[in-house]
Design an enzyme around this catalytic site. Sequence first.
Site, mmCIF file in Angstrom:
data_model
loop_
_atom_site.group_PDB
_atom_site.id
_atom_site.type_symbol
_atom_site.label_atom_id
_atom_site.label_comp_id
_atom_site.label_asym_id
_atom_site.label_seq_id
_atom_site.Cartn_x
_atom_site.Cartn_y
_atom_site.Cartn_z
ATOM 1 N N ARG A 149 4.265 -11.719 -2.690
ATOM 2 C CA ARG A 149 3.637 -11.261 -1.446
ATOM 3 C C ARG A 149 3.640 -9.742 -1.385
ATOM 4 N NH1 ARG A 149 5.000 -9.132 3.216
ATOM 5 N NH2 ARG A 149 7.237 -9.367 2.893
ATOM 6 N N VAL A 150 2.478 -9.207 -1.005
ATOM 7 C CA VAL A 150 2.379 -7.809 -0.603
ATOM 8 C C VAL A 150 1.905 -7.814 0.839
ATOM 9 C CG1 VAL A 150 2.030 -6.816 -2.899
ATOM 10 C CG2 VAL A 150 0.055 -7.627 -1.594
ATOM 11 N N SER A 151 2.138 -6.704 1.549
ATOM 12 C CA SER A 151 1.916 -6.701 2.995
ATOM 13 C C SER A 151 0.467 -6.530 3.425
ATOM 14 C CB SER A 151 2.763 -5.599 3.635
ATOM 15 O OG SER A 151 4.122 -5.883 3.420
ATOM 16 N N SER A 152 -0.384 -6.012 2.558
ATOM 17 C CA SER A 152 -1.775 -5.815 2.972
ATOM 18 C C SER A 152 -2.720 -6.032 1.800
ATOM 19 C CB SER A 152 -1.971 -4.406 3.552
ATOM 20 O OG SER A 152 -1.752 -3.445 2.557
ATOM 21 N N GLN B 9 -2.926 -3.561 -1.205
ATOM 22 C CA GLN B 9 -1.793 -3.413 -2.112
ATOM 23 C C GLN B 9 -1.967 -4.324 -3.320
ATOM 24 O OE1 GLN B 9 1.394 -4.222 0.731
ATOM 25 N NE2 GLN B 9 2.042 -2.095 0.538
#
Length: 193
Positions: free
Chosen positions: A8-11, A14
Site C-alpha cells: 500500500r502507498v497512500s496516494s 506514489q
Amino acid sequence: MRWGIYVRVSSTDQNTSAQERELRRWLDGNGVPADSVEWFVDKASGKDLHRPAFERLQRAVFNGEVDAIAVWKLDRLSRNLRDGINTLADWCDRGLRVVSVTQQIDFNGAVGKMLAAVLLGIAEMERESIRERQAAGIAAAKERGIYSGRKRGTLKAKPKRAKELRARGLSDAEIAIALGISRRTVQRYLHAN
C-alpha cells in the site's frame, strides 16, 4: 503454503516499486515459489480498511485461499490502531503466518501480537502528527490570506459507501465513524439522489 502479499502507498501518484522490490527479495531469500504468491496492491490512505485490494485480501483470508501474509512494513496494513490490531488478531487466530519484511518480525504468538500493538500505536501517532502539521499549515495559510478551503464539489467520502453501510444496518453515528465524516454529512449523503 499460499502467500498473500499486501502493498500500500497512500496516494495514486506514489510508486509501489520500492515495497515490491523488498518483498520480492524477501520471498526469494526464503524460497517462496512465485506461483504460490498473490499480490494485493492499494493506492489509498491507511486511515481505514476500505481499500479495494485489502478487501480482496480479506475475502481470500476468509475463503482460506491464503495461509500466510507478508507486508513491507506493518503500517501498510493500517494507520489506525484498532483496525490494525483487530485485523492482525483475526489473521493470527485463523492460523495465518503474518510477516513484516523490513521490520523482520513474524507476528504469530503472544510476543508478535504485543509487538504489533506497539508498532500500530506508533503508526497511529504518526498519522495524528501528519494531521496536526496539516492543520497548522492551513492555519498559517489562512493568516497569510492564501487558503480558500476545500474546492467546492469535492467530497470527504463517497455517498455510495454511506448508502452501502446503511444497507448493512449501520446507524448514522457508525457510518460517520467508519467514513471519518460528521453525522450531518452522513445524513446529507443518505438523502442525496
